[in-house]
Design an enzyme around this catalytic site. Structure first.
Site, PDB file in Angstrom:
ATOM      1  N   ASP A  19       0.868  -1.167   0.000  1.00  0.00           N
ATOM      2  CA  ASP A  19       0.000   0.000   0.000  1.00  0.00           C
ATOM      3  C   ASP A  19       0.915   1.230   0.000  1.00  0.00           C
ATOM      4  O   ASP A  19       2.127   1.104   0.202  1.00  0.00           O
ATOM      5  CB  ASP A  19      -0.890  -0.036   1.251  1.00  0.00           C
ATOM      6  CG  ASP A  19      -1.705   1.231   1.405  1.00  0.00           C
ATOM      7  OD1 ASP A  19      -2.408   1.613   0.453  1.00  0.00           O
ATOM      8  OD2 ASP A  19      -1.622   1.853   2.487  1.00  0.00           O
ATOM      9  N   ASP A  21      -0.215   5.215   0.968  1.00  0.00           N
ATOM     10  CA  ASP A  21      -0.489   6.188   2.031  1.00  0.00           C
ATOM     11  C   ASP A  21      -0.633   5.494   3.385  1.00  0.00           C
ATOM     12  O   ASP A  21      -1.427   4.559   3.534  1.00  0.00           O
ATOM     13  CB  ASP A  21      -1.772   6.964   1.724  1.00  0.00           C
ATOM     14  CG  ASP A  21      -1.681   7.716   0.411  1.00  0.00           C
ATOM     15  OD1 ASP A  21      -1.211   8.858   0.426  1.00  0.00           O
ATOM     16  OD2 ASP A  21      -2.073   7.147  -0.632  1.00  0.00           O
ATOM     17  N   ASP A 182      -1.577  -0.789   5.915  1.00  0.00           N
ATOM     18  CA  ASP A 182      -1.776  -0.170   7.231  1.00  0.00           C
ATOM     19  C   ASP A 182      -3.238  -0.111   7.650  1.00  0.00           C
ATOM     20  O   ASP A 182      -3.540   0.383   8.735  1.00  0.00           O
ATOM     21  CB  ASP A 182      -1.231   1.267   7.213  1.00  0.00           C
ATOM     22  CG  ASP A 182      -2.096   2.191   6.363  1.00  0.00           C
ATOM     23  OD1 ASP A 182      -2.705   3.120   6.907  1.00  0.00           O
ATOM     24  OD2 ASP A 182      -2.173   1.977   5.139  1.00  0.00           O
TER      25      ASP A 182
END
Length: 272
Positions: A19, A21, A182
């Site tokens: 991922d 961001d 995240d």
């Protein structure tokens, strides 16, 4: 003991998908600035950085709806109003990323993985027009052979479509792959694709502890995956049939490839 030793018995995955961001970069300040610019132009009160951080993770259209509504649901917003607001937001965010920073340990870890010949891909819900330029601006673009944005495919995370497509392109199985993110969307996408998921605990999981999503492992720095190996590759090995990828063969998947992607996914899922 490193994270790879715990999860893979001393073997490296052939493919690691990341991922963006909240995983590799902290982009909240620039995203919040773009949201505030949008709200100001529409005559609405500011949202505040803390709220924007909670709203990130489901793509720009949903972020804009949440900002207009002032809540996580983003409901009750007229479609025409949301479309106009999205245009303003995209223009504002396109203006620069001076406040965005790469998290500690990211560059060192990516460099180490690249030297070991591990294939890497970037799968994000951020609109694709921003992804490659932002990666290059952050000096991270050279590490990723496949790059898929949030509007590249008809589906975005938590749908596993992008993960399945990249695994198909790389010619690897779910057992040979890993996803690192995240948020809940990242964990759900990884589980749906059947791949191991490692989660960073410093990201933007809508204000909730990422441990609640039950990833395979939770870490606070990417270097925990390769602890003790940054100076030597002796402790963790990659299958000798895998060679370092050629960096001149980077593939940025665009919307123009939708039909090919859909057909490839259909064949992949049929066999699965």
């Amino acid at each position: 003991m490193s994270g790879f030793e715990q999860l893979l018995q001393g073997q490296l995955p052939k493919l690691i998908m990341f991922d963006l961001d909240g995983t590799l970069i902290d982009s909240v300040p620039d995203l919040a600035a773009a949201v505030e610019t949008m709200l100001l132009k529409l005559g609405r009160p500011p949202a505040g950085l803390e709220n924007v951080q909670l709203w990130i993770g489901n793509g720009a259209p949903m972020l804009v709806r949440r900002a207009l509504a002032g809540n996580m649901q983003g409901s009750g917003i007229d479609d025409a109003e949301a479309e106009r607001a999205l245009e303003i937001f995209m223009e504002a965010y396109d203006g620069g990323h001076e406040l965005t920073r790469v998290y500690a340990g990211v560059r060192e870890s990516l460099k180490w993985l690249q030297k070991q010949g591990v294939e890497m891909a970037l799968i994000t819900n951020k609109p694709e027009r921003f992804v490659a330029p932002l990666l290059d601006e952050m000096k991270l673009g050279r590490f990723f052979r496949w790059i898929i944005g949030g509007d590249t495919l008809p589906q975005k995370k938590p749908d596993p479509a992008a993960l399945l497509f990249v695994m198909k392109m790389a010619g690897v199985t779910a057992a040979q792959s890993m996803f690192i993110g995240d948020s809940r969307n990242d964990v759900l996408a990884a589980k749906a694709a059947g791949v191991r998921c490692v989660a960073l605990n410093y990201g933007y999981n809508h204000g909730r502890p990422i441990e609640e999503e039950s990833p395979d492992m939770v870490i606070g720095n990417l270097q925990e995956l390769i602890a003790g190996c940054l100076e030597s590759s002796a402790e963790i090995t990659l299958d000798t049939s895998v060679h370092p990828s050629q960096r001149d063969s980077i593939v940025v998947v665009t919307r123009k490839l939708w039909m090919k992607v859909i057909k490839a996914l259909a064949r992949w899922r049929w066999r699965a």
